[in-house]
Design an enzyme around this catalytic site. Structure first.
Site, PDB file in Angstrom:
ATOM      1  N   LYS A 231      -2.785  22.459  49.162  1.00  0.00           N
ATOM      2  CA  LYS A 231      -3.462  21.143  49.233  1.00  0.00           C
ATOM      3  C   LYS A 231      -2.712  20.248  50.199  1.00  0.00           C
ATOM      4  O   LYS A 231      -1.533  20.475  50.503  1.00  0.00           O
ATOM      5  CB  LYS A 231      -3.537  20.488  47.851  1.00  0.00           C
ATOM      6  CG  LYS A 231      -2.183  20.226  47.146  1.00  0.00           C
ATOM      7  CD  LYS A 231      -1.497  18.942  47.510  1.00  0.00           C
ATOM      8  CE  LYS A 231      -0.201  18.725  46.721  1.00  0.00           C
ATOM      9  NZ  LYS A 231       0.697  17.713  47.297  1.00  0.00           N
TER      10      LYS A 231
ATOM     11  N   PRO B 140       4.494  27.950  51.844  1.00  0.00           N
ATOM     12  CA  PRO B 140       5.931  27.724  51.676  1.00  0.00           C
ATOM     13  C   PRO B 140       6.229  26.783  50.511  1.00  0.00           C
ATOM     14  O   PRO B 140       5.452  25.881  50.228  1.00  0.00           O
ATOM     15  CB  PRO B 140       6.361  27.092  53.006  1.00  0.00           C
ATOM     16  CG  PRO B 140       5.111  26.591  53.631  1.00  0.00           C
ATOM     17  CD  PRO B 140       3.966  27.404  53.102  1.00  0.00           C
TER      18      PRO B 140
ATOM     19  N   GLY C 103       8.400  23.799  48.557  1.00  0.00           N
ATOM     20  CA  GLY C 103       9.119  22.578  48.957  1.00  0.00           C
ATOM     21  C   GLY C 103       8.473  21.851  50.115  1.00  0.00           C
ATOM     22  O   GLY C 103       9.091  21.008  50.757  1.00  0.00           O
TER      23      GLY C 103
ATOM     24  N   GLY D 125       5.320  20.216  49.887  1.00  0.00           N
ATOM     25  CA  GLY D 125       4.303  19.236  49.486  1.00  0.00           C
ATOM     26  C   GLY D 125       2.899  19.811  49.549  1.00  0.00           C
ATOM     27  O   GLY D 125       1.907  19.083  49.540  1.00  0.00           O
ATOM     28  N   LEU D 126       2.796  21.144  49.620  1.00  0.00           N
ATOM     29  CA  LEU D 126       1.489  21.810  49.719  1.00  0.00           C
ATOM     30  C   LEU D 126       1.001  22.313  48.365  1.00  0.00           C
ATOM     31  O   LEU D 126      -0.095  22.872  48.264  1.00  0.00           O
ATOM     32  CB  LEU D 126       1.581  22.985  50.702  1.00  0.00           C
ATOM     33  CG  LEU D 126       1.921  22.594  52.146  1.00  0.00           C
ATOM     34  CD1 LEU D 126       2.271  23.835  52.973  1.00  0.00           C
ATOM     35  CD2 LEU D 126       0.752  21.863  52.793  1.00  0.00           C
ATOM     36  N   GLY D 127       1.824  22.156  47.332  1.00  0.00           N
ATOM     37  CA  GLY D 127       1.387  22.474  45.970  1.00  0.00           C
ATOM     38  C   GLY D 127       1.304  23.955  45.653  1.00  0.00           C
ATOM     39  O   GLY D 127       0.650  24.335  44.685  1.00  0.00           O
ATOM     40  N   GLY D 128       1.973  24.807  46.427  1.00  0.00           N
ATOM     41  CA  GLY D 128       1.839  26.255  46.232  1.00  0.00           C
ATOM     42  C   GLY D 128       2.215  26.720  44.827  1.00  0.00           C
ATOM     43  O   GLY D 128       1.475  27.489  44.210  1.00  0.00           O
TER      44      GLY D 128
ATOM     45  N   SER E  65       2.302  24.975  42.038  1.00  0.00           N
ATOM     46  CA  SER E  65       1.326  24.453  41.072  1.00  0.00           C
ATOM     47  C   SER E  65       0.029  25.234  41.163  1.00  0.00           C
ATOM     48  O   SER E  65      -0.610  25.542  40.145  1.00  0.00           O
ATOM     49  CB  SER E  65       1.032  22.976  41.360  1.00  0.00           C
ATOM     50  OG  SER E  65       2.204  22.216  41.258  1.00  0.00           O
ATOM     51  N   SER E  66      -0.382  25.562  42.375  1.00  0.00           N
ATOM     52  CA  SER E  66      -1.620  26.312  42.582  1.00  0.00           C
ATOM     53  C   SER E  66      -1.493  27.716  41.989  1.00  0.00           C
ATOM     54  O   SER E  66      -2.432  28.220  41.361  1.00  0.00           O
ATOM     55  CB  SER E  66      -1.927  26.372  44.078  1.00  0.00           C
ATOM     56  OG  SER E  66      -3.213  26.876  44.313  1.00  0.00           O
TER      57      SER E  66
ATOM     58  N   ASP F  37       0.776  18.418  39.287  1.00  0.00           N
ATOM     59  CA  ASP F  37      -0.250  18.844  40.254  1.00  0.00           C
ATOM     60  C   ASP F  37      -1.085  20.021  39.765  1.00  0.00           C
ATOM     61  O   ASP F  37      -2.044  20.407  40.427  1.00  0.00           O
ATOM     62  CB  ASP F  37       0.425  19.312  41.556  1.00  0.00           C
ATOM     63  CG  ASP F  37       0.680  18.157  42.505  1.00  0.00           C
ATOM     64  OD1 ASP F  37       0.203  17.050  42.224  1.00  0.00           O
ATOM     65  OD2 ASP F  37       1.349  18.392  43.522  1.00  0.00           O
TER      66      ASP F  37
HETATM   67  O1  C5P Z   1       5.586  17.129  37.591  1.00  0.00           O
HETATM   68  P1  C5P Z   1       6.430  17.786  38.637  1.00  0.00           P
HETATM   69  O2  C5P Z   1       7.327  18.823  38.063  1.00  0.00           O
HETATM   70  O3  C5P Z   1       5.652  18.249  39.797  1.00  0.00           O
HETATM   71  O4  C5P Z   1       7.377  16.628  39.225  1.00  0.00           O
HETATM   72  C1  C5P Z   1       8.651  16.858  39.781  1.00  0.00           C
HETATM   73  C2  C5P Z   1       9.455  15.562  39.729  1.00  0.00           C
HETATM   74  O5  C5P Z   1       8.886  14.601  40.605  1.00  0.00           O
HETATM   75  C3  C5P Z   1       9.446  14.902  38.359  1.00  0.00           C
HETATM   76  O6  C5P Z   1      10.490  15.394  37.571  1.00  0.00           O
HETATM   77  C4  C5P Z   1       9.645  13.444  38.727  1.00  0.00           C
HETATM   78  O7  C5P Z   1      11.012  13.189  38.948  1.00  0.00           O
HETATM   79  C5  C5P Z   1       8.933  13.302  40.055  1.00  0.00           C
HETATM   80  N1  C5P Z   1       7.572  12.792  39.899  1.00  0.00           N
HETATM   81  C6  C5P Z   1       7.379  11.429  39.640  1.00  0.00           C
HETATM   82  N2  C5P Z   1       6.098  10.951  39.514  1.00  0.00           N
HETATM   83  C7  C5P Z   1       5.050  11.774  39.646  1.00  0.00           C
HETATM   84  C8  C5P Z   1       5.211  13.146  39.921  1.00  0.00           C
HETATM   85  C9  C5P Z   1       6.500  13.617  40.042  1.00  0.00           C
HETATM   86  O8  C5P Z   1       8.349  10.672  39.514  1.00  0.00           O
HETATM   87  N3  C5P Z   1       3.811  11.255  39.542  1.00  0.00           N
END
Ligand code: C5P
Length: 322
Positions: free
Chosen positions: A44, A128, A130, A132-135, A137-138, A170
């Site tokens: 994404k 890849p 790290g 920001g492409l959501g891999g 989570s996807s 995500d």
């Molecule tokens: O939910 P996820 O594991 O993807 O988020 C990783 C980290 O990013 C969380 O532990 C939090 O520190 C930060 N985060 C946040 N607000 C969000 C999404 C993520 O602060 N809406």
């Protein structure tokens, strides 16, 4: 409705032919395996991302317009006598153990369904980590969708939503392959029809950034004016759309990772194209109406930045456009 991305399905598998002289059935490579379900897991980008404030639970409330891309990992699940995960493909450094979100998805769904998660999961990684492409989570969402079918649960996206949100902010987005507005910490989803469905040129640096670190560095702006909602703007072209886009995490990400700030400065405005960051970085993107335009822009960008940056041209997908 579940993501309709499966290459094969246990529901659709015809009976195997009997073997020669009435012996045991022989595997036929042309017939889908009844005990295997394969689901594509798209990347994404966040076309816009407004951070609305820090919450008491440490997360941040946001409002983000997200589209999924025709650049996918492939998640293959099959019945097994124990839970195991293997990782193949182009994107390295993905754990093949219980720290992988896909593993945790299998455990969570098994617990909710009251069964042992005895499955083999193969992640064919192209997206890849790290970036920001959501891999990740996807992959987790695709694992939920695949096991929902493999185990014959047929819960669908609605019932998988709570499990998905428990795995990561995500993950719910990827239960269906459609554009969405994300709210809350990202788990509240409103699906939106997106009139623009063009091409995306992605800059993929050879470093990732920590989402938690970027959010930690976010500071509320002095002027808390209402954010724009670019999905409400009528646009006819990528250029129209691009000038309405923003990402409030760019400032903290660029401060945290100066190499990303330098990359953005080098390519933002190249050939008149604004460049935005997706999610908390590290990937950057520009939008185009045609693949050839995107390829030409990547060629120009290659001439002004280090060869360590990879370039990927891909297309926005929607539910109508798998
Ligand atoms: O939910 P996820 O594991 O993807 O988020 C990783 C980290 O990013 C969380 O532990 C939090 O520190 C930060 N985060 C946040 N607000 C969000 C999404 C993520 O602060 N809406």
């Amino acid at each position: 409705m579940l993501a309709d991305l499966s290459d094969d399905s246990h529901d659709a598998a015809p009976a195997r032919p009997a073997g020669p002289r009435g012996g045991p059935a022989q595997p036929n490579p042309d017939i889908p395996d009844a005990s295997t379900v394969t689901v594509r897991a798209p990347a994404k980008i966040n076309l816009s991302l407004a951070v609305l404030g820090r919450r008491a639970d440490g997360y941040h409330d946001l409002e983000s317009w997200v589209v999924q891309l025709d650049w996918c990992d492939v998640v293959r699940t099959s019945l097994a006598d124990r839970l195991a995960i293997s990782v193949t493909g182009a994107a390295g450094e993905v754990p093949s153990n219980d720290t992988n979100l896909a593993w945790r998805a299998a455990v969570a769904l098994g617990r909710a369904a009251g069964r042992e998660p005895t499955v083999r999961i193969n992640l064919d990684k192209q997206i890849p980590a790290g970036g920001g492409l959501g891999g990740g989570s996807s992959d987790a969402a695709a694992t939920l969708v695949a096991l929902d079918r493999l185990w014959g649960l047929n819960w669908g996206a609605g019932k998988l939503l709570t499990l998905a949100a428990g795995l990561g902010s995500d993950v719910p987005l990827f239960l269906e392959p459609a554009p969405a507005i994300l709210r809350g910490r990202g788990e509240r989803i409103e699906r939106v029809a997106t009139s623009w469905q063009g091409w995306v040129a992605l800059a993929v640096p050879n470093f990732g950034v920590s989402t938690a670190e970027v959010y930690r560095n976010w500071r509320p702006p002095a002027d808390l004016a209402a954010h724009d909602q670019p999905w409400t703007v009528a646009v006819e072209s990528a250029a129209d759309l691009a000038c309405h886009l923003f990402n409030d995490l760019e400032r903290p990400a660029f401060a945290h990772e100066p190499r990303l700030a330098r990359l953005h400065a080098a390519i933002d405005g190249l050939q008149g194209r604004p460049v935005r960051m997706t999610g908390s970085g590290s990937c950057l993107f520009a939008l185009f109406d045609a693949a050839a335009e995107a390829e030409a822009w990547c060629d120009a960008a290659r001439r002004v930045v280090e060869p360590t940056v990879r370039w990927k041209v891909t297309r926005v997908i929607s539910a109508e456009c798998p």
